[in-house]
Structures are given as structure tokens and as C-alpha cells.
Design an enzyme around this catalytic site. Structure first.
Site, PDB file in Angstrom:
ATOM      1  N   GLY A  20       5.649  -6.049  -5.107  1.00  0.00           N
ATOM      2  CA  GLY A  20       6.239  -7.171  -4.376  1.00  0.00           C
ATOM      3  C   GLY A  20       5.183  -8.170  -3.956  1.00  0.00           C
ATOM      4  N   GLY A  22       4.779 -11.550  -0.901  1.00  0.00           N
ATOM      5  CA  GLY A  22       5.354 -12.412   0.125  1.00  0.00           C
ATOM      6  C   GLY A  22       4.494 -13.655   0.256  1.00  0.00           C
ATOM      7  N   VAL A  27       2.052  -6.694  -2.426  1.00  0.00           N
ATOM      8  CA  VAL A  27       2.238  -5.264  -2.159  1.00  0.00           C
ATOM      9  C   VAL A  27       2.126  -4.466  -3.456  1.00  0.00           C
ATOM     10  CG1 VAL A  27       3.766  -3.511  -1.170  1.00  0.00           C
ATOM     11  CG2 VAL A  27       3.755  -5.823  -0.215  1.00  0.00           C
ATOM     12  N   LYS A  42      -0.414  -3.206   1.257  1.00  0.00           N
ATOM     13  CA  LYS A  42      -0.128  -4.631   1.432  1.00  0.00           C
ATOM     14  C   LYS A  42      -1.457  -5.354   1.599  1.00  0.00           C
ATOM     15  CE  LYS A  42       2.749  -7.496   4.402  1.00  0.00           C
ATOM     16  NZ  LYS A  42       3.567  -7.486   5.609  1.00  0.00           N
ATOM     17  N   ASP A 136      11.379 -11.683  12.781  1.00  0.00           N
ATOM     18  CA  ASP A 136      11.737 -12.060  11.399  1.00  0.00           C
ATOM     19  C   ASP A 136      12.733 -11.042  10.843  1.00  0.00           C
ATOM     20  OD1 ASP A 136      11.721 -13.576   9.098  1.00  0.00           O
ATOM     21  OD2 ASP A 136       9.860 -12.751   8.316  1.00  0.00           O
TER      22      ASP A 136
END
Length: 267
Positions: A20, A22, A27, A42, A136
Site C-alpha cells: 500500500g 498513502g 507500506v 510503514k 482521520d
């Protein structure tokens, strides 16, 4: 620095694949050879790693999350600085985000939605008790594992409640942002409850209550527009659940639930 499959960090974490990315981080799935388990790593993106402000925020996120130990929160195992690399080692969860799950199913059944909402509320409630606000909360930050357990991830802009912080609307995702966050004023535990209310709305209707052409338009809708009651889009929603969602998403924080525990009791 891009990590490649087979690389090792700290002589113990073997990078397996990227899973992943962001705004601030990437990640990876990795294997910890010391404890013989799979983990998620991460890593702060290269363009931010030279910015001491970002590095500080990134580490603060990790330290805040590391203080939390709860079945409905993703565990943080370690925070590491290795030269220009700054990364967090976390629990790897085999599952999908709630956002993906809703997209797959169109909308969720009432009973399942309530079950997920309770688990998320338990996770954020445990954080609130430690004076940590997520800021968030959104379905992209909720992971449903294969056995049905829901975990809240990424206390990305978590801050101690004790320090009054101003948040800019750019932080957090604008579809789920509380009116006080959109305004850039003080936000507390009730901001997370608002965002969870929007998430519940999305679970039971398969749609978001506020849409717009850009982030500013959506933020203004949170501030000014009346919410279309969820039962308009899904007549099967019980009156009691609709009331809970509308209370969570009240414009004024004082009209919402005062705590996650109050919300759990009603759910």
C-alpha cells in the site's frame, strides 16, 4: 529509497512486497526473522524524510499508536530510524479495508453494520481513554480481517487530547471530516464520533451524505447542509439506528454522543 523484495532492514526484517501507499508513506509486507512472523512496515516517503517536522509527526504517530493495546486497534511493534529511513513496524492484518468491503457489497446489512460500528467504537474509545484522538476516522482506515474482526489503523494525525491542536481541513479525508475540523477549530473525541457516524451512514446506504466538485465544497456541506436521513436511501434502516447516526453527525459537538461508550450502549 525504494525497497526491493529480498532486502533486509535491521538484519531482521525481510521485505516481501509493497502492499500500500498513502500520502506520506509506503507500506510493505515483511518477515521478521527474529520472531518468525509476518509484519507490515510503514516507511516515510523519501521527500519527507529530510523534513524534521514531518519526521517528528511520523514518529509521534507511531509512539501514540504504540501506547495503545486493544483488540480493535492495529498493533505497533517498533519505531526505527535507520539513516535516512524512518519506519514503523506494525501488525500485518490479512483482510480488506471497510471501504473496499462496502464497494464490493454495495451496502451492508443492518446487523453487520452495527457489529462493525461497535468494534470501531471500542477501538477509538480505548484510544480516547489514553487521551489520543484519531482525527482521520474513515472506512479506508478500518481493516476487516478474514475472521471478521475489525481493527482501526493509522492513528495518522493523532495528538494528545491534552494539547489543544488546530487541524487543517487538508488533514483527514474531507468526506468524513467533522464541521469543527473543516473550520480548523479545536477538535476532540466527538470529532471521531462524527466521522464514525458518516462511516455508519455509508455502510447502511452505500453512499456518502455529502458530495461536491472539490474538497472545499464538501467541507462546506459538512458545515452548512442538512443531511438527507439515511432511511431515504435505505427504508430498511430501523428508526433507532437512524437516530444514532443522526446524533453522531450533529453539526454541533455538544449535540453528539459525549463518549464512545455512550454510543456503544445505544448501538
Amino acid at each position: 529509497m525504494t525497497l526491493r523484495t529480498g532486502m533486509y532492514l535491521q538484519d531482521r526484517y525481510e521485505i516481501l512486497e509493497q502492499v500500500g501507499a498513502g500520502g506520506m508513506s509506503v507500506v510493505y509486507k515483511a518477515k521478521c526473522h527474529k520472531l518468525n512472523r509476518l509484519v507490515a512496515i510503514k516507511i516515510l516517503k523519501e521527500e519527507f524524510s529530510s523534513d524534521s517536522n514531518f519526521v517528528g509527526k511520523f514518529k509521534m504517530e507511531a509512539q501514540a499508536a504504540a501506547r495503545l493495546s486493544h483488540p480493535n486497534i492495529v498493533n505497533v511493534y517498533d519505531v526505527i530510524d535507520e539513516g535516512d529511513l524512518h519506519y514503523i513496524v506494525m501488525e500485518l492484518i490479512d483482510g480488506v479495508t471497510l471501504k473496499t468491503y462496502i464497494a464490493r457489497k454495495g451496502k451492508l446489512e443492518i446487523k453487520e453494520s452495527i457489529g462493525i460500528a461497535i468494534q470501531v467504537a471500542q477501538g477509538i474509545g480505548a484510544a480516547h481513554e489514553q487521551h489520543i484522538i484519531h482525527r482521520d476516522i474513515k472506512p479506508q482506515n478500518m481493516i476487516i480481517s478474514r475472521d471478521g474482526k475489525v481493527k482501526v489503523a493509522d492513528f495518522g494525525i493523532a495528538r494528545g487530547v491534552s494539547t489543544q491542536t488546530m487541524t487543517s481541513a487538508a488533514m483527514g479525508s474531507v468526506h468524513y471530516i467533522s464541521p469543527e475540523q473543516a473550520r480548523g477549530s479545536y477538535s476532540d473525541a466527538r470529532s471521531d464520533i462524527y466521522s464514525l457516524g458518516i462511516t455508519m451512514y455509508e455502510m447502511v446506504t452505500g453512499r456518502l451524505p455529502y458530495e461536491g466538485d472539490n474538497t472545499v465544497a464538501i467541507a462546506l456541506s459538512h458545515l452548512e447542509d442538512a443531511m438527507v436521513p439515511p432511511a431515504v436511501y435505505n427504508p430498511e434502516i430501523p428508526v433507532s439506528l437512524e437516530r444514532i447516526i443522526l446524533k453522531c453527525t450533529a453539526k454541533k459537538p455538544e449535540n453528539r454522543y459525549g463518549s464512545a461508550n455512550e454510543l456503544i450502549a445505544d448501538l
